[in-house]
Write a protein that holds these residues in place. Structure first.
Motif, PDB file in Angstrom:
ATOM      1  N   LYS A 195      12.801   7.471  12.847  1.00 48.56           N
ATOM      2  CA  LYS A 195      13.515   8.291  11.881  1.00 48.56           C
ATOM      3  C   LYS A 195      14.898   7.693  11.642  1.00 48.56           C
ATOM      4  O   LYS A 195      15.343   6.825  12.385  1.00 48.56           O
ATOM      5  CB  LYS A 195      13.654   9.743  12.379  1.00 48.56           C
ATOM      6  N   VAL A 196      15.537   8.146  10.599  1.00 51.46           N
ATOM      7  CA  VAL A 196      16.921   7.764  10.323  1.00 51.46           C
ATOM      8  C   VAL A 196      17.816   8.951  10.661  1.00 51.46           C
ATOM      9  O   VAL A 196      17.556  10.067  10.241  1.00 51.46           O
ATOM     10  CB  VAL A 196      17.116   7.318   8.859  1.00 51.46           C
ATOM     11  N   GLN A 233      18.941  14.130   9.613  1.00 56.59           N
ATOM     12  CA  GLN A 233      17.820  13.300  10.076  1.00 56.59           C
ATOM     13  C   GLN A 233      16.663  13.410   9.090  1.00 56.59           C
ATOM     14  O   GLN A 233      16.380  14.478   8.560  1.00 56.59           O
ATOM     15  CB  GLN A 233      17.381  13.747  11.472  1.00 56.59           C
ATOM     16  N   SER A 236      12.593   8.753   6.675  1.00 56.22           N
ATOM     17  CA  SER A 236      12.737   7.419   6.102  1.00 56.22           C
ATOM     18  C   SER A 236      14.096   7.133   5.489  1.00 56.22           C
ATOM     19  O   SER A 236      14.575   6.010   5.563  1.00 56.22           O
ATOM     20  CB  SER A 236      11.656   7.193   5.036  1.00 56.22           C
ATOM     21  N   ASN A 253      21.945   5.787  13.109  1.00 52.28           N
ATOM     22  CA  ASN A 253      20.999   5.381  14.142  1.00 52.28           C
ATOM     23  C   ASN A 253      21.715   4.959  15.416  1.00 52.28           C
ATOM     24  O   ASN A 253      21.348   3.981  16.069  1.00 52.28           O
ATOM     25  CB  ASN A 253      20.102   4.252  13.632  1.00 52.28           C
ATOM     26  N   LYS A 273      15.792   4.051   8.246  1.00 51.23           N
ATOM     27  CA  LYS A 273      15.558   4.063   9.691  1.00 51.23           C
ATOM     28  C   LYS A 273      15.638   2.675  10.314  1.00 51.23           C
ATOM     29  O   LYS A 273      15.514   2.527  11.512  1.00 51.23           O
ATOM     30  CB  LYS A 273      14.216   4.706  10.004  1.00 51.23           C
TER      31      LYS A 273
END
Length: 279
Positions: A195-196, A233, A236, A253, A273
């Protein structure tokens, strides 16, 4: 034959950004034409929409959405056409009443930051249990004391020395407080790789921010006060708009983004991400 601008618009103009009587919009337009740039060129370089560039050059600042964003757009456009933004900002503030007083955050965003209070141990229940235990023990001791008194009399009559026994009082148990697990900002360092995760903080001052996920769904749209932070969050992509990028610090991140955002600058950013990358 020129495309997009008439021959009159393409004539070079001197830099009149500081001349008395020249409006902010006209100074920007003349500097743009003198630099040989079209409105499309300026919009692509600054990411300010074409409609807003046209409006500002016509001294119409309503599409900017407020004085803060108008000053940011003026500063961005002035740098793109090689003008000193300071005189233009001063002229704008003289014409529009100077800087506005700070605006308090809307109650809608205040409600989001209210956290539930931690629950402590239930001391009332513990005290009730202790009282019940003490009363029971006193009653039991009184009942046994009556029987032992009769036995003592018979033992004294027979010449036998009575023995005294002590009963240990039970110790009431106290309820242990439930451990509270409250996430901290350092949890972003362990952001999942699939995830980003973007953390936006405002250590240097307040800023309006807007955050959307990869589907365009609005995650947050409001004012971030000095010292506050927000974490977003998505699976993508996270899209950000910063109203005053100079007051913002970003962690993507788990990594701090090194930037040279200027105070009052409006920035549009996209992070995925993968490695932190400005969109």
């Amino acid at each position: 034959m020129s495309i997009g601008n008439s021959p009159e618009d393409e004539r070079p103009f001197p830099d009149v950004s500081e001349e008395a009587g020249t409006s902010v919009g006209r100074a920007l337009k003349q500097a743009r034409i003198a630099a040989g740039l079209t409105v499309d060129d300026v919009s692509s370089a600054t990411r300010v929409r074409i409609a807003i560039v046209h409006a500002i050059e016509a001294d119409d600042f309503a599409p900017c959405g407020g004085d803060v964003y108008a000053r940011g757009h003026i500063r961005t456009l002035a740098r793109a056409v090689h003008l000193d933004p300071a005189p233009l900002i001063a002229r704008y503030e003289d014409e529009h009443g100077g800087r506005p007083a700070p605006t308090p955050a809307a109650p809608l965003f205040e409600a989001e930051r209210i956290r539930p209070e931690r629950r402590g141990p239930n001391w009332t229940a513990a005290m009730v249990a202790a009282i019940v235990a003490v009363v029971g023990f006193v009653g039991f001791t009184a009942f046994r004391g009556g029987d032992s008194g009769s036995d003592a009399k018979s033992q004294i009559a027979e010449g036998v020395t009575p023995s005294t026994s002590k009963a240990a009082s039970p110790t009431p148990k106290k309820d242990k407080p439930a451990p509270s697990a409250e996430p901290s900002d350092s949890a972003i360092a362990a952001a999942p790789q699939d995830k980003v995760t973007v953390q936006v903080s405002a250590p240097n001052g307040r800023s309006w921010i807007s955050a959307k996920d990869h589907n365009g769904r609005m995650l947050f749209d409001g004012l971030l006060k000095k010292g506050e932070s927000k974490t977003f969050q998505d699976s993508s992509k996270i899209n950000l708009i910063l109203g005053d990028a100079g007051a913002i610090e970003l962690y993507v991140n788990g990594k701090k983004i090194q930037n040279d955002f200027q105070p009052g600058a409006v920035e549009r950013l996209t992070y995925t991400k993968g490695d932190p990358e400005v969109g």
